[in-house]
Scaffold this motif. Structure first.
Motif, PDB file in Angstrom:
ATOM      1  N   VAL A  40      13.663  -6.017  -0.100  1.00  0.00           N
ATOM      2  CA  VAL A  40      12.915  -7.023  -0.870  1.00  0.00           C
ATOM      3  C   VAL A  40      12.200  -7.984   0.074  1.00  0.00           C
ATOM      4  N   GLN A  41      12.850  -8.358   1.160  1.00  0.00           N
ATOM      5  CA  GLN A  41      12.218  -9.269   2.119  1.00  0.00           C
ATOM      6  C   GLN A  41      11.015  -8.637   2.808  1.00  0.00           C
ATOM      7  N   GLY A  42      10.921  -7.303   2.783  1.00  0.00           N
ATOM      8  CA  GLY A  42       9.778  -6.613   3.366  1.00  0.00           C
ATOM      9  C   GLY A  42       8.632  -6.373   2.391  1.00  0.00           C
ATOM     10  N   MET A  43       8.838  -6.729   1.135  1.00  0.00           N
ATOM     11  CA  MET A  43       7.808  -6.526   0.112  1.00  0.00           C
ATOM     12  C   MET A  43       6.668  -7.517   0.305  1.00  0.00           C
ATOM     13  N   ARG A  44       5.466  -7.046   0.022  1.00  0.00           N
ATOM     14  CA  ARG A  44       4.287  -7.904   0.146  1.00  0.00           C
ATOM     15  C   ARG A  44       3.853  -8.520  -1.170  1.00  0.00           C
ATOM     16  N   ASN A  45       4.322  -7.902  -2.293  1.00  0.00           N
ATOM     17  CA  ASN A  45       3.916  -8.422  -3.597  1.00  0.00           C
ATOM     18  C   ASN A  45       4.866  -7.900  -4.682  1.00  0.00           C
ATOM     19  N   LYS A  46       4.672  -8.386  -5.902  1.00  0.00           N
ATOM     20  CA  LYS A  46       5.546  -8.002  -7.023  1.00  0.00           C
ATOM     21  C   LYS A  46       5.408  -6.531  -7.388  1.00  0.00           C
ATOM     22  N   GLN A  47       4.226  -5.985  -7.161  1.00  0.00           N
ATOM     23  CA  GLN A  47       4.018  -4.563  -7.463  1.00  0.00           C
ATOM     24  C   GLN A  47       4.922  -3.696  -6.591  1.00  0.00           C
ATOM     25  N   GLU A  48       5.040  -4.033  -5.312  1.00  0.00           N
ATOM     26  CA  GLU A  48       5.923  -3.275  -4.432  1.00  0.00           C
ATOM     27  C   GLU A  48       7.381  -3.423  -4.868  1.00  0.00           C
ATOM     28  N   LEU A  49       7.757  -4.608  -5.303  1.00  0.00           N
ATOM     29  CA  LEU A  49       9.117  -4.830  -5.791  1.00  0.00           C
ATOM     30  C   LEU A  49       9.380  -3.986  -7.037  1.00  0.00           C
TER      31      LEU A  49
END
Length: 127
Positions: A40-49
């Motif tokens: 999660v800390q490596g996600m760039r945006n909500k779509q990636e999450l």
């Protein structure tokens, strides 16, 4: 049963075919809550999450949470192996989670764990 390390999941999410083969061969597996937080800390945006959450459901992955036993075991590992092997917090918690739950660890980073006597590793090669 298998606990999949963060690095293998990252390879999968980046489209690595070997990671895809390894993960899809597992009918179910566990990940440490530490790995989930790292992802999660490596996600760039909500779509990636959202994609990560979907992937975890599709893989039938279960999250293994930290218990008092896991905390104590990780603390012991750090006391024993930080100075000699530079064992990091996340790896101590992930390995303690695997041992406490009787799980083997699938990882490309075997050097992070090989000195732990009570863990069973399955090496992953991205190429």
């Amino acid at each position: 049963m298998m606990l999949v390390d963060t690095d293998v999941l990252i390879w999968y999410l980046k489209g690595n075919l070997n990671a895809r083969t390894e993960i899809e061969a597992l009918s179910e597996f566990y990940i440490s809550v530490v790995s989930y937080i790292e992802l999660v800390q490596g996600m760039r945006n909500k779509q990636e999450l959202t994609c990560l959450r979907r992937a975890l459901r599709a893989w039938n992955a279960k999250i293994a949470y930290i218990t008092e036993d896991i905390s104590a075991k990780a603390m012991f590992y750090v006391e024993q192996y930080y100075l000699s092997h530079s064992l990091q917090l996340a790896d101590a918690l992930i390995s303690a989670t695997a041992v406490a739950n009787g799980l083997d660890v699938l990882t490309a980073n075997t050097k992070h764990y090989h000195f732990l006597k009570d863990i069973t590793l399955k090496g992953f090669k991205p190429e």
